[in-house]
Design a protein around this motif. Structure first.
Motif, PDB file in Angstrom:
ATOM      1  N   GLN A  80       0.815  -1.214   0.000  1.00 19.43           N
ATOM      2  CA  GLN A  80       0.000   0.000   0.000  1.00 19.43           C
ATOM      3  C   GLN A  80       0.848   1.264   0.000  1.00 19.43           C
ATOM      4  OE1 GLN A  80      -1.793  -1.026   3.700  1.00 19.43           O
ATOM      5  NE2 GLN A  80      -3.534  -2.084   2.790  1.00 19.43           N
ATOM      6  N   ILE A  81       2.157   1.118  -0.188  1.00 20.74           N
ATOM      7  CA  ILE A  81       3.043   2.266   0.003  1.00 20.74           C
ATOM      8  C   ILE A  81       2.845   3.332  -1.067  1.00 20.74           C
ATOM      9  CG2 ILE A  81       5.093   1.531  -1.296  1.00 20.74           C
ATOM     10  CD1 ILE A  81       5.038   3.030   2.244  1.00 20.74           C
ATOM     11  N   ASP A  82       2.542   2.954  -2.289  1.00 23.62           N
ATOM     12  CA  ASP A  82       2.339   3.955  -3.339  1.00 23.62           C
ATOM     13  C   ASP A  82       1.083   4.781  -3.067  1.00 23.62           C
ATOM     14  OD1 ASP A  82       4.645   3.198  -4.724  1.00 23.62           O
ATOM     15  OD2 ASP A  82       3.578   1.641  -5.823  1.00 23.62           O
ATOM     16  N   GLU A  83       0.036   4.136  -2.575  1.00 18.70           N
ATOM     17  CA  GLU A  83      -1.182   4.856  -2.202  1.00 18.70           C
ATOM     18  C   GLU A  83      -0.893   5.779  -1.021  1.00 18.70           C
ATOM     19  OE1 GLU A  83      -5.883   3.835  -1.257  1.00 18.70           O
ATOM     20  OE2 GLU A  83      -4.338   2.345  -0.817  1.00 18.70           O
ATOM     21  N   ALA A  84      -0.132   5.282  -0.046  1.00 15.35           N
ATOM     22  CA  ALA A  84       0.242   6.115   1.103  1.00 15.35           C
ATOM     23  C   ALA A  84       1.040   7.328   0.655  1.00 15.35           C
ATOM     24  CB  ALA A  84       1.043   5.284   2.106  1.00 15.35           C
ATOM     25  N   GLN A  86       0.831   8.902  -2.153  1.00 13.97           N
ATOM     26  CA  GLN A  86      -0.086   9.875  -2.747  1.00 13.97           C
ATOM     27  C   GLN A  86      -0.807  10.682  -1.667  1.00 13.97           C
ATOM     28  OE1 GLN A  86      -2.717   7.689  -5.318  1.00 13.97           O
ATOM     29  NE2 GLN A  86      -1.207   7.457  -6.938  1.00 13.97           N
ATOM     30  N   PHE A  87      -1.269   9.981  -0.624  1.00 11.79           N
ATOM     31  CA  PHE A  87      -1.942  10.678   0.480  1.00 11.79           C
ATOM     32  C   PHE A  87      -1.008  11.704   1.117  1.00 11.79           C
ATOM     33  CE2 PHE A  87      -4.513   6.559   1.288  1.00 11.79           C
ATOM     34  CZ  PHE A  87      -5.401   6.896   0.287  1.00 11.79           C
ATOM     35  N   LEU A  88       0.222  11.292   1.386  1.00 16.17           N
ATOM     36  CA  LEU A  88       1.180  12.176   2.047  1.00 16.17           C
ATOM     37  C   LEU A  88       1.565  13.345   1.147  1.00 16.17           C
ATOM     38  CD1 LEU A  88       3.431   9.417   3.659  1.00 16.17           C
ATOM     39  CD2 LEU A  88       1.938  11.001   4.885  1.00 16.17           C
ATOM     40  N   GLY A  89       1.797  13.044  -0.119  1.00 18.23           N
ATOM     41  CA  GLY A  89       2.198  14.093  -1.052  1.00 18.23           C
ATOM     42  C   GLY A  89       1.155  15.176  -1.207  1.00 18.23           C
ATOM     43  N   ALA A  90      -0.117  14.821  -1.079  1.00 19.54           N
ATOM     44  CA  ALA A  90      -1.197  15.790  -1.266  1.00 19.54           C
ATOM     45  C   ALA A  90      -1.467  16.629  -0.015  1.00 19.54           C
ATOM     46  CB  ALA A  90      -2.479  15.058  -1.672  1.00 19.54           C
ATOM     47  N   ARG A  91      -1.008  16.157   1.166  1.00 19.04           N
ATOM     48  CA  ARG A  91      -1.432  16.816   2.405  1.00 19.04           C
ATOM     49  C   ARG A  91      -0.292  17.221   3.336  1.00 19.04           C
ATOM     50  NH1 ARG A  91      -4.782  12.983   0.736  1.00 19.04           N
ATOM     51  NH2 ARG A  91      -7.020  13.421   0.686  1.00 19.04           N
ATOM     52  N   LEU A  92       0.853  16.608   3.225  1.00 26.32           N
ATOM     53  CA  LEU A  92       1.906  16.822   4.204  1.00 26.32           C
ATOM     54  C   LEU A  92       2.695  18.080   3.879  1.00 26.32           C
ATOM     55  CD1 LEU A  92       2.940  15.281   6.696  1.00 26.32           C
ATOM     56  CD2 LEU A  92       4.654  14.209   5.226  1.00 26.32           C
ATOM     57  N   ASN A  93       2.964  18.895   4.896  1.00 22.24           N
ATOM     58  CA  ASN A  93       3.785  20.078   4.705  1.00 22.24           C
ATOM     59  C   ASN A  93       5.225  19.691   4.388  1.00 22.24           C
ATOM     60  OD1 ASN A  93       1.659  21.847   5.243  1.00 22.24           O
ATOM     61  ND2 ASN A  93       2.072  21.843   7.441  1.00 22.24           N
ATOM     62  N   ALA A  94       5.920  20.559   3.674  1.00 16.32           N
ATOM     63  CA  ALA A  94       7.328  20.312   3.345  1.00 16.32           C
ATOM     64  C   ALA A  94       8.156  20.229   4.625  1.00 16.32           C
ATOM     65  CB  ALA A  94       7.852  21.427   2.447  1.00 16.32           C
ATOM     66  N   HIS A  95       9.200  19.422   4.540  1.00 13.98           N
ATOM     67  CA  HIS A  95      10.200  19.260   5.599  1.00 13.98           C
ATOM     68  C   HIS A  95       9.716  18.450   6.801  1.00 13.98           C
ATOM     69  CE1 HIS A  95      12.281  22.154   3.188  1.00 13.98           C
ATOM     70  NE2 HIS A  95      11.433  23.123   3.488  1.00 13.98           N
ATOM     71  N   VAL A  96       8.463  17.983   6.799  1.00 15.19           N
ATOM     72  CA  VAL A  96       7.998  17.120   7.882  1.00 15.19           C
ATOM     73  C   VAL A  96       8.604  15.728   7.684  1.00 15.19           C
ATOM     74  CG1 VAL A  96       5.992  15.981   8.913  1.00 15.19           C
ATOM     75  CG2 VAL A  96       5.846  18.378   8.186  1.00 15.19           C
ATOM     76  N   PRO A  97       9.318  15.200   8.681  1.00  8.93           N
ATOM     77  CA  PRO A  97       9.959  13.890   8.502  1.00  8.93           C
ATOM     78  C   PRO A  97       8.949  12.746   8.508  1.00  8.93           C
ATOM     79  CG  PRO A  97      10.368  14.726  10.717  1.00  8.93           C
ATOM     80  CD  PRO A  97       9.668  15.813   9.967  1.00  8.93           C
ATOM     81  N   VAL A  98       9.277  11.719   7.735  1.00  8.52           N
ATOM     82  CA  VAL A  98       8.452  10.521   7.633  1.00  8.52           C
ATOM     83  C   VAL A  98       9.326   9.321   7.977  1.00  8.52           C
ATOM     84  CG1 VAL A  98       7.070   9.057   6.117  1.00  8.52           C
ATOM     85  CG2 VAL A  98       7.020  11.556   5.828  1.00  8.52           C
ATOM     86  N   LEU A  99       8.878   8.519   8.930  1.00  8.53           N
ATOM     87  CA  LEU A  99       9.553   7.258   9.241  1.00  8.53           C
ATOM     88  C   LEU A  99       8.810   6.141   8.528  1.00  8.53           C
ATOM     89  CD1 LEU A  99      10.444   7.395  13.046  1.00  8.53           C
ATOM     90  CD2 LEU A  99      11.865   7.945  11.083  1.00  8.53           C
ATOM     91  N   SER A 100       9.541   5.345   7.746  1.00  6.14           N
ATOM     92  CA  SER A 100       8.968   4.240   6.991  1.00  6.14           C
ATOM     93  C   SER A 100       9.203   2.949   7.765  1.00  6.14           C
ATOM     94  CB  SER A 100       9.632   4.174   5.606  1.00  6.14           C
ATOM     95  OG  SER A 100       9.229   3.031   4.896  1.00  6.14           O
ATOM     96  N   LEU A 101       8.120   2.375   8.338  1.00  8.11           N
ATOM     97  CA  LEU A 101       8.249   1.205   9.204  1.00  8.11           C
ATOM     98  C   LEU A 101       7.887  -0.098   8.496  1.00  8.11           C
ATOM     99  CD1 LEU A 101       8.087   3.656  11.268  1.00  8.11           C
ATOM    100  CD2 LEU A 101       7.135   2.025  12.876  1.00  8.11           C
ATOM    101  N   GLN A 102       7.938  -0.104   7.180  1.00  7.37           N
ATOM    102  CA  GLN A 102       7.569  -1.311   6.441  1.00  7.37           C
ATOM    103  C   GLN A 102       8.699  -2.348   6.436  1.00  7.37           C
ATOM    104  OE1 GLN A 102       7.027   1.791   5.229  1.00  7.37           O
ATOM    105  NE2 GLN A 102       4.828   1.742   5.561  1.00  7.37           N
ATOM    106  N   ASN A 103       8.302  -3.594   6.190  1.00  3.57           N
ATOM    107  CA  ASN A 103       9.277  -4.635   5.901  1.00  3.57           C
ATOM    108  C   ASN A 103       9.831  -4.447   4.497  1.00  3.57           C
ATOM    109  OD1 ASN A 103       9.352  -6.383   8.243  1.00  3.57           O
ATOM    110  ND2 ASN A 103       7.244  -6.935   7.770  1.00  3.57           N
ATOM    111  N   GLY A 104      10.973  -5.089   4.229  1.00 11.20           N
ATOM    112  CA  GLY A 104      11.547  -5.040   2.891  1.00 11.20           C
ATOM    113  C   GLY A 104      12.415  -3.817   2.669  1.00 11.20           C
ATOM    114  N   ARG A 110      10.627   4.325  -2.327  1.00 12.77           N
ATOM    115  CA  ARG A 110       9.449   4.776  -3.069  1.00 12.77           C
ATOM    116  C   ARG A 110       8.835   6.017  -2.419  1.00 12.77           C
ATOM    117  NH1 ARG A 110       6.956  -1.030  -2.786  1.00 12.77           N
ATOM    118  NH2 ARG A 110       4.968  -0.124  -3.474  1.00 12.77           N
ATOM    119  N   LEU A 111       8.853   6.076  -1.101  1.00  8.63           N
ATOM    120  CA  LEU A 111       8.371   7.273  -0.414  1.00  8.63           C
ATOM    121  C   LEU A 111       9.261   8.471  -0.716  1.00  8.63           C
ATOM    122  CD1 LEU A 111       7.326   5.922   3.112  1.00  8.63           C
ATOM    123  CD2 LEU A 111       5.805   6.880   1.370  1.00  8.63           C
TER     124      LEU A 111
END
Length: 299
Positions: A80-84, A86-104, A110-111
């Motif tokens: 679901q990471i590509d969908e996630a 898109q959600f983040l890209g449309a709403r998240l302010n610039a420079h806000v850090p994102v931690l990616s907790l997925q396996n693999g 991709r984020l």
């Protein structure tokens, strides 16, 4: 720090709960069945020593709360990471850090590609958690996140480490990510195909020999990709099986619930890299094929 957990399943609810217990503002974005229970009763965390409720925590099925986030824990499944993104890209302010907790190994990359104005950091999760029922996290051990050593200078690092989360920093995060990938390749599919706990698998007489062959295949692919994972991998796998003897893999749990697995990020990824570098992967290919067959609904 206002933390938003996107994809609040077992992992997201658990780590979000720890942050909320430490007094931080946390909003969980998840499925309605969990959100409604958390809104009504709070998040419940069950451990071997008892149960506790985290009541000062927000939960939502909507994405509008992303606009006010100062940290995002992205805890969706890898598929679901590509969908996630898109959600983040449309709403998240610039420079806000994102931690990616997925396996693999592919999710953080991709984020990053989708969020060029946000720092994206991979985080390796070492916690045995599951959702027993809506809004209820079962914690069976571990509450550790492994992070790139450069995260020490990020504002979120102190927030995490002051919240009962065991944070470990690694200078060679890529090697650590590969190490965990190979552990997942060794254990997830085998537990899933047999629907067995790790302890039950340890009782199979031929397991160690077979496991050694699988691990050597995985290590050969890693080396072809320029990664040295260390000589202790087989020992680490067996030690993990003993420490989590009563657990089944996440892939086993996904199959049991009729959900898609992350096998493409595990043995499927090893197959792909093997083909790219001319390394044969017969054991990984067999495991991957069997899981894909089990994922296919019966006619």
């Amino acid at each position: 720090m206002n933390t938003v957990v996107l994809g609040a399943g077992a992992v997201g609810c658990f780590f979000g709960g720890l942050l909320a217990e430490a007094g931080h503002s946390v909003t969980l974005i998840g499925r309605a069945v969990h959100v409604e229970r958390i809104q009504a009763e709070g998040l419940r965390i069950e451990t071997a020593s008892g149960r506790r409720w985290v009541r000062d925590i927000a939960a939502s099925t909507g994405l509008e709360c992303l606009k006010g986030a100062s940290l995002v824990l992205c805890c969706t499944k890898s598929a679901q990471i590509d969908e996630a993104a898109q959600f983040l890209g449309a709403r998240l302010n610039a420079h806000v850090p994102v931690l990616s907790l997925q396996n693999g190994l592919t999710s953080a990359e991709r984020l990053r590609k989708a969020l060029p104005n946000n720092p994206v950091w991979p985080a390796l999760v070492y916690a045995a958690v599951g959702m027993n029922e809506p809004g209820v996290v079962a914690h069976r051990g571990g509450q550790r996140l492994c992070l790139d050593a450069r995260c020490r200078i990020e504002p979120f690092f102190n927030v995490l480490s002051d919240s009962a989360i065991e944070c470990q920093l690694y200078a060679d995060m890529e090697a650590m990510r590969w190490h965990k990938l190979l552990v997942n390749c060794a254990l997830n599919a085998l537990s899933a195909i047999s629907q067995s706990t790790y302890g039950a698998l340890l009782e199979v007489p031929a397991l160690k020999t077979w496991l050694g062959e699988l691990i050597r295949e995985c290590v050969e692919v890693a080396r072809a990709c320029g990664i040295e994972v260390g000589a202790t991998l087989e020992h680490d796998v067996l030690e993990l099986m003993q420490a989590m003897a009563h657990q089944r893999s996440s892939t086993a749990q996904d199959l049991a619930r009729g959900r898609p697995t992350e096998i493409d990020e595990f043995n499927g990824f090893l197959m792909q890299k093997g083909r790219e570098h001319g390394v044969l992967t017969p054991i990984n290919t067999t495991l991957y094929t069997l899981i894909k067959a089990l994922e296919t609904p019966s006619a």
